[in-house]
Design a protein around this motif. Structure first.
Motif: not given
Length: 470
Positions: A171, A196-197, A187-193, A200, A173
């Motif tokens: 993954g 990522p937001e 997913s990596l995006e879900d794991y890191l939430a 930005q 990011w």
């Protein structure tokens, strides 16, 4: 915040009296992102943590079997392998992986083991046009497909398909590359939430590794990591930081199982100190002397507030923020005139389960990583400093990690500047925490309800993995 606020689950926890992160944010020179001063946590109770989790080889083995293969691990930064054929070897708890840049710019990862007799294919980082075993010459393409078997006539029982190198999930990011051994999971995006937001705004993909130092520490990896998940040890361990650090007034948020965030305000005096007779200029002067991210780490003695004078009627925090905005824009070519004082100086630290911790904001960012080092009683702690790449310039290749051994001090890496002295103060505690945990007679570690809530979140998540609930 009202007791009924849905971002606090359970009864709100007691907080240190005095100026809060929210108070400082609302008085900031520029608007502060709301998530940096809004409470979001769950009351996790007051139960003790078993001390044996830090000392028991059997629990260490449970982590190795049930936790490490199932989590996303920060393995590399993009600037460590900028060109096709560049690779790094990532190793942890006996596992070894090759992370390699492909011709199309993608990144793939494979088990770093020859499928013939088990020799490691690579023992260090570098560049390669193929993956060849130094023992007998079995060779794979960089995409993991079989290229050659010497004396192939003697291996008629092996098909090319069966001899592909086992591939590991990757993954990417924010300029970071992650691995997960298990195929299933979030997913990596879900794991890191929600990182990522949040990021930005700070865009770590625009940054590069400026320096990188690792050190072997004689303590369990969790003992060392958890020392960086709370700020209130500053009052005794780092007393030189108190003039400009709101240590006990820090904000601690937790987000689900995997992520938390600390905001420790700088440019404001610790509530442990008496402010009487202390002018705002004194706060600035102490910040300049002891702030671990000041410009002596990147060779500009005019930056970081070194010559800041606090005008009449202005706070030290506002004066430092103005200076840091100007010097950061000048040095790195990114206009940060919109940035808040908080984002220019505060210790904004995110922790990602189990062992990855990047600082946020617009100053050079510290990035921590911790890994077990051979046994339950030792770990490798790594410290990177990320700086922004000026617009129009290519991201420079990352320097090699300087590895300090067990008997070396952090101060033997002069590139760390004053950070080396701060880490050495931590080292005066951590080996004795490890030996103390082995000597304890009640097998209990007691935690503060709020200021150590992130440690409790971490330990709860670890228990879920070990018990098969995640």
């Amino acid at each position: 915040m009202a007791e009924s606020d849905p971002r606090i689950k359970g009864a709100p926890l007691a907080r240190c009296p005095g100026e809060s992160v929210r108070d400082l944010a609302l008085a900031d020179t520029n608007p502060v992102p709301e998530f940096l001063y809004t409470d979001e946590y769950e009351n996790l109770g007051s139960a003790p943590i078993p001390a044996s989790r830090y000392t028991d080889p059997a629990f260490f083995e449970l982590e190795r079997q049930k936790m490490w293969p199932r989590v996303w691990q920060f393995a590399a930064r993009e600037e460590e392998l900028p060109e096709p054929g560049d690779y790094i070897v990532y190793e942890n708890v006996g596992r070894s992986f090759i992370v390699i840049r492909q011709e199309d710019g993608s990144v793939r990862a494979f088990a770093n083991v020859c499928l013939h007799r088990g020799r490691k294919l690579k023992t260090g980082d570098g560049w390669t046009g193929e993956l060849q075993c130094p023992f007998h010459g079995f060779t794979w393409n960089n995409d993991g497909t079989l290229k050659q078997i010497p004396c192939r006539w003697d291996f008629s029982h092996l098909s090319d398909e069966a001899m592909k190198l086992p591939e590991i999930s990757v993954g990417r990011w924010g300029g970071y590359i992650f691995l997960r051994e298990a195929a299933e999971g979030p997913s990596l995006e879900d794991y890191l939430a929600p990182m990522p937001e949040h990021f930005q705004r700070w865009k770590h993909e625009e940054c590069a590794t400026a320096l990188w130092v690792g050190k072997v520490v004689p303590a369990n990896w969790k003992v060392v990591m958890e020392a960086f998940m709370e700020s209130w040890h500053t009052v005794v361990t780092h007393p030189q930081l108190l003039p400009f650090t709101g240590d006990a007034n820090s904000l601690y948020n937790i987000y689900g199982d995997y992520v938390n965030m600390t905001v420790t305000p700088f440019g404001t005096m610790s509530p442990h100190l008496d402010p009487k007779g202390r002018p705002q200029q004194w706060i600035v002067d102490e910040f300049v002397k002891y702030n671990g991210r000041s410009s002596d780490n990147y060779e500009d003695q005019d930056a970081g507030g070194f010559n800041v004078k606090v005008p009449e009627g202005m706070t030290a925090r506002a004066a430092l923020g103005a200076s840091l905005r100007e010097t950061t824009t000048r040095m790195f070519g990114h206009d940060v005139s919109f940035a808040s004082d908080a984002e220019m100086m505060d210790a904004i630290l995110y922790n990602v389960f189990p062992n990855f911790s990047p600082w946020a904001g617009f100053q050079p960012n510290i990035v921590y990583r911790w890994r077990p080092w051979h046994d339950v009683d030792h770990c490798l702690m790594e410290v990177r400093i990320l700086t922004r790449v000026p617009p129009g310039q290519e991201r420079p290749r990352a320097p090699e990690m300087k590895l300090l051994g067990l008997d070396q001090k952090w101060t033997e890496a002069p590139e760390l500047g004053i950070l080396g002295d701060v880490f050495e103060q931590d080292m005066e505690n951590l080996p004795y925490v490890q030996t103390g945990l082995k000597a304890t007679m009640n097998d209990r570690v007691e935690l503060a309800n709020y200021q150590e809530i992130q440690i409790r979140q971490f330990q709860n998540t670890l228990a879920k993995f070990v018990e098969g609930k995640l």
